[in-house]
Design a protein around this motif. Structure first.
Motif, PDB file in Angstrom:
ATOM      1  N   LEU A 153       0.837  -1.202   0.000  1.00  7.33           N
ATOM      2  CA  LEU A 153       0.000   0.000   0.000  1.00  7.33           C
ATOM      3  C   LEU A 153       0.873   1.255   0.000  1.00  7.33           C
ATOM      4  O   LEU A 153       0.616   2.211  -0.739  1.00  7.33           O
ATOM      5  N   ARG A 154       1.932   1.231   0.808  1.00  9.95           N
ATOM      6  CA  ARG A 154       2.833   2.385   0.881  1.00  9.95           C
ATOM      7  C   ARG A 154       3.474   2.645  -0.488  1.00  9.95           C
ATOM      8  O   ARG A 154       3.590   3.783  -0.928  1.00  9.95           O
ATOM      9  N   GLU A 155       3.864   1.575  -1.152  1.00 14.60           N
ATOM     10  CA  GLU A 155       4.477   1.725  -2.482  1.00 14.60           C
ATOM     11  C   GLU A 155       3.470   2.305  -3.477  1.00 14.60           C
ATOM     12  O   GLU A 155       3.792   3.200  -4.255  1.00 14.60           O
ATOM     13  N   CYS A 156       2.247   1.780  -3.443  1.00 17.72           N
ATOM     14  CA  CYS A 156       1.207   2.272  -4.367  1.00 17.72           C
ATOM     15  C   CYS A 156       0.913   3.747  -4.108  1.00 17.72           C
ATOM     16  O   CYS A 156       0.703   4.532  -5.037  1.00 17.72           O
ATOM     17  N   ALA A 157       0.900   4.116  -2.827  1.00 23.21           N
ATOM     18  CA  ALA A 157       0.546   5.493  -2.452  1.00 23.21           C
ATOM     19  C   ALA A 157       1.560   6.505  -2.954  1.00 23.21           C
ATOM     20  O   ALA A 157       1.256   7.690  -3.106  1.00 23.21           O
TER      21      ALA A 157
END
Ligand code: S3P
Length: 201
Positions: free
Chosen positions: A92-96
């Motif tokens: 999720l952090r990477e996508c964000a």
């Protein structure tokens, strides 16, 4: 009372959008994120909406499974739920940190406070809602959801929805009640509200 798309199809612009756009456009990545319980249509709707917006479609479960080299049930079975949740947070952090994506998330993403904080920076968040009955009908024949492999999945769905309701509630910018809406109506409501919120022409 908050209005939902089912009451507003064809009239997607109302104050809640404007409020959020003004408040958050500087701080957020330009993504649409779909949250909601298992079986609420996040992947199906996400793919169609991504096409309509001209955004890339990504699915956190798919990315986790790809990175781990095994299916979600296998991750739960061999590594445990906590390991799955950590991978989910990392993904999720990477996508964000990227933009122009429709991000379909796993139903439990809102259970970690850390994830709810990431969601605030990740983009415009829409909560796809459905009744326990609708969810049960959609997931009953599918064995891919380890958390629903219980003796009484209907009861499990009801309990999990109850437990997660506040977390979904605090993590979204806009909610869409999908019961009684066709796939096209839901996609229309989702894509038009995202278009306004994210400034996509
Ligand atoms: C989960 C939902 C699943 C998947 C995993 C856990 C949950 O995703 O991430 O099985 O905790 O609700 P879907 O919502 O796409 O089924």
């Amino acid at each position: 009372m908050r209005k939902t798309v089912s009451e507003n199809v064809g009239h997607p612009i109302f104050p809640r959008y404007a409020e959020r756009i003004v408040n958050t456009s500087d701080q957020r990545s330009r993504n649409l994120i779909l949250i909601g319980f298992m079986g609420t249509g996040k992947t199906t709707i996400g793919k169609k909406v991504a096409k309509s917006l001209g955004f890339r479609f990504v699915d956190t479960d798919h990315l986790i499974s790809k990175r781990a080299g095994k299916s979600i049930p296998k991750i739960f079975e061999q590594d445990g739920e906590e390991a799955f949740r950590q991978m989910e947070t990392d993904i999720l952090r990477e996508c964000a940190s990227k933009s122009n994506q429709v991000i379909s998330t796993g139903g439990g993403i809102v259970t970690r406070e850390e994830n709810r904080e990431i969601l605030k920076t990740a983009g415009y968040v829409i909560w796809l809602k459905a009744s326990p009955e609708t969810i049960y009908e959609r997931v009953r024949r599918n064995r891919n959801r380890p958390l629903l492999q219980t003796e009484n999945p209907q009861e499990t769905i009801r309990e999990m929805l109850e437990d997660r309701n506040d977390s979904y509630g605090s993590a979204n910018d806009f909610e869409v009640k999908t019961d009684g809406l066709s796939l096209e109506e839901t996609c229309f409501g989702v894509s038009e509200s995202a278009r306004v919120a994210l400034g996509v022409s």
